[in-house]
Enzyme design. Structure first.
Site, PDB file in Angstrom:
ATOM      1  N   LYS A   1       0.457   3.398  -2.999  1.00 39.29           N
ATOM      2  CA  LYS A   1      -0.744   4.215  -3.260  1.00 39.29           C
ATOM      3  C   LYS A   1      -0.441   5.722  -3.280  1.00 39.29           C
ATOM      4  O   LYS A   1      -1.153   6.498  -3.904  1.00 39.29           O
ATOM      5  CB  LYS A   1      -1.814   3.916  -2.203  1.00 39.29           C
ATOM      6  CG  LYS A   1      -2.389   2.495  -2.302  1.00 39.29           C
ATOM      7  CD  LYS A   1      -3.218   2.139  -1.076  1.00 39.29           C
ATOM      8  CE  LYS A   1      -3.814   0.743  -1.181  1.00 39.29           C
ATOM      9  NZ  LYS A   1      -4.446   0.303   0.087  1.00 39.29           N
TER      10      LYS A   1
ATOM     11  N   VAL B   1       1.162  -3.846   3.845  1.00 38.85           N
ATOM     12  CA  VAL B   1       1.124  -5.142   4.524  1.00 38.85           C
ATOM     13  C   VAL B   1       2.381  -5.988   4.300  1.00 38.85           C
ATOM     14  O   VAL B   1       2.530  -7.040   4.904  1.00 38.85           O
ATOM     15  CB  VAL B   1      -0.142  -5.974   4.167  1.00 38.85           C
ATOM     16  CG1 VAL B   1      -1.391  -5.344   4.751  1.00 38.85           C
ATOM     17  CG2 VAL B   1      -0.266  -6.190   2.678  1.00 38.85           C
TER      18      VAL B   1
ATOM     19  N   TYR C   1      -4.250   3.751   7.678  1.00 36.51           N
ATOM     20  CA  TYR C   1      -5.603   3.172   7.695  1.00 36.51           C
ATOM     21  C   TYR C   1      -6.397   3.698   8.891  1.00 36.51           C
ATOM     22  O   TYR C   1      -6.315   4.871   9.215  1.00 36.51           O
ATOM     23  CB  TYR C   1      -5.560   1.634   7.720  1.00 36.51           C
ATOM     24  CG  TYR C   1      -4.532   1.004   6.839  1.00 36.51           C
ATOM     25  CD1 TYR C   1      -4.505   1.260   5.478  1.00 36.51           C
ATOM     26  CD2 TYR C   1      -3.591   0.126   7.360  1.00 36.51           C
ATOM     27  CE1 TYR C   1      -3.566   0.660   4.657  1.00 36.51           C
ATOM     28  CE2 TYR C   1      -2.644  -0.477   6.556  1.00 36.51           C
ATOM     29  CZ  TYR C   1      -2.644  -0.204   5.210  1.00 36.51           C
ATOM     30  OH  TYR C   1      -1.713  -0.791   4.421  1.00 36.51           O
TER      31      TYR C   1
ATOM     32  N   SER D   1       0.794  -1.242   0.000  1.00 35.80           N
ATOM     33  CA  SER D   1       0.000   0.000   0.000  1.00 35.80           C
ATOM     34  C   SER D   1       0.823   1.287   0.000  1.00 35.80           C
ATOM     35  O   SER D   1       0.265   2.358  -0.238  1.00 35.80           O
ATOM     36  CB  SER D   1      -0.932   0.027   1.208  1.00 35.80           C
ATOM     37  OG  SER D   1      -2.035  -0.789   0.957  1.00 35.80           O
TER      38      SER D   1
ATOM     39  N   TYR E   1      -2.838  -2.431 -10.491  1.00 32.30           N
ATOM     40  CA  TYR E   1      -2.830  -2.321  -9.025  1.00 32.30           C
ATOM     41  C   TYR E   1      -2.006  -3.455  -8.387  1.00 32.30           C
ATOM     42  O   TYR E   1      -1.176  -3.215  -7.500  1.00 32.30           O
ATOM     43  CB  TYR E   1      -4.275  -2.320  -8.505  1.00 32.30           C
ATOM     44  CG  TYR E   1      -4.352  -2.344  -6.999  1.00 32.30           C
ATOM     45  CD1 TYR E   1      -4.049  -1.211  -6.240  1.00 32.30           C
ATOM     46  CD2 TYR E   1      -4.681  -3.518  -6.316  1.00 32.30           C
ATOM     47  CE1 TYR E   1      -4.086  -1.242  -4.862  1.00 32.30           C
ATOM     48  CE2 TYR E   1      -4.727  -3.551  -4.930  1.00 32.30           C
ATOM     49  CZ  TYR E   1      -4.427  -2.414  -4.206  1.00 32.30           C
ATOM     50  OH  TYR E   1      -4.452  -2.454  -2.839  1.00 32.30           O
TER      51      TYR E   1
HETATM   52  N1  GLN Z   1      -1.921  -5.464  -2.106  1.00 25.60           N
HETATM   53  C1  GLN Z   1      -2.555  -5.308  -0.833  1.00 25.60           C
HETATM   54  C2  GLN Z   1      -4.063  -5.454  -0.950  1.00 25.60           C
HETATM   55  O1  GLN Z   1      -4.620  -4.961  -1.876  1.00 25.60           O
HETATM   56  C3  GLN Z   1      -2.204  -3.982  -0.271  1.00 25.60           C
HETATM   57  C4  GLN Z   1      -2.878  -3.707   1.045  1.00 25.60           C
HETATM   58  C5  GLN Z   1      -2.009  -3.054   2.059  1.00 25.60           C
HETATM   59  O2  GLN Z   1      -0.798  -2.964   1.963  1.00 25.60           O
HETATM   60  N2  GLN Z   1      -2.672  -2.623   3.095  1.00 25.60           N
HETATM   61  O3  GLN Z   1      -4.699  -6.039  -0.134  1.00 25.60           O
END
Ligand code: GLN
Length: 305
Positions: free
Chosen positions: A64, A259, A241, A61, A189
């Protein structure tokens, strides 16, 4: 400085035992729960490192932030924020609950999965390959690392099992947030999430944002101050988050987690910080990485507030 970093890592190492590595993307289960590393790069060109700063992990993430930057550079803020909101959710990063509750439907912000998938749909290019290529080149430039590439195993593992993201994407297409080929948008993505980095790479990206969109070393202006500011503001309000409020109070530095265990932080006009610790807390943030940033912020007085 490196003595301080080593001490902070030592003080927070025990937290790695209290978290869990991500398992919903099968390839991420292979991470070593005990790893903990940090790299700091500052505007004067100094680099400080400690622990497992050299270990590779997938950016997840954290990507992003930069996909948002490219989507705004490609389309302007009006078009992007017509499709994606600017508000924190209070929900998990992969939650779908609010998508149907808001009318007209719109993902609440670009740092949650739904918002980031909508962002991926806005990146210009004639197909998924070209869109991803443009994004990867941007990552290579701002991380000062031409070798950045995807971890194929992590990419294929998420592509195969990412049904929650697939559900979010098909729902968003149905309600008109984007049109086009859903699998192609998801492919961009999934690939962006699988870009493989180490703590040095994300520290450099954090520094680029801290330095208002200019790479300090080459003085190249890659994006506008205004776009860099928008991205950093999302990092403060939504980057951790549904733990972003607590993190803003306890740490007070714009940051984005993934993550894969990374946290990228940007201390405005001063430094970029990359932390890696794959054991996550229940919100999906690196549990020891959070502790390390908290101690560092306390010791060096880094909170922007
Ligand atoms: N690729 C992960 C997902 O879409 C990214 C989520 C994350 O890092 N929180 O679930």
């Amino acid at each position: 400085m490196e003595t301080l970093l080593n001490k902070i890592l030592k003080d927070n190492k025990h937290l790695t035992r209290e978290g869990k590595v991500a398992s919903y993307i099968p390839a991420l289960k292979k991470a070593n729960q005990d790893d903990l590393g940090i790299c700091i790069v500052d505007v004067n060109g100094n680099t400080y490192k400690a622990g497992e700063y050299n270990k590779k992990f997938t950016i997840q993430s954290i990507s992003k932030t930069i996909s948002l930057m490219l989507a705004i550079m490609d389309n302007g803020e009006d078009i992007v924020f017509d499709k994606i909101g600017m508000e924190p959710t209070g929900d998990a990063f992969n939650s779908m609950v609010k998508l149907e509750m808001i009318s007209p439907s719109k993902p609440l912000n670009p740092m949650i999965n739904a918002g980031a998938i909508a962002v991926a749909s806005l990146i210009k290019g004639k197909n998924a390959d070209e869109k991803f290529e443009r994004l990867l080149n941007l990552f290579r430039k701002i991380s000062n690392n031409n070798k950045l590439n995807i971890n194929k195993e992590a990419y294929l593992s998420e592509k195969e099992t990412g049904d929650r993201n697939r559900a979010l994407a098909y729902f968003m297409k149905d309600v008109g947030i984007f049109d086009g080929n859903v699998e192609e948008i998801l492919d961009v993505y999934f690939r962006q999430c699988a870009i493989e980095v180490n703590s040095i790479d994300i520290a450099n990206i954090g520094l680029f944002l801290a330095n208002r969109g200019q790479i300090p070393k080459t003085r190249e202006k890659v994006t506008t101050e205004s776009i860099a500011k928008t991205v950093k503001t999302f990092m403060i309000t939504c980057g951790m988050y549904n733990e972003s409020g607590q993190f803003a109070i306890e740490v007070g530095i714009p940051a984005k987690s993934g993550v894969g265990g990374g946290i990228m932080a940007s201390v405005p006009n001063e430094m970029g910080i990359g932390v890696f610790g794959p054991a996550l807390n229940e919100k999906g943030n690196s549990i020891a990485g959070y502790g390390v940033l908290k101690d560092l912020s306390d010791k060096l007085n880094l909170s922007i507030f």
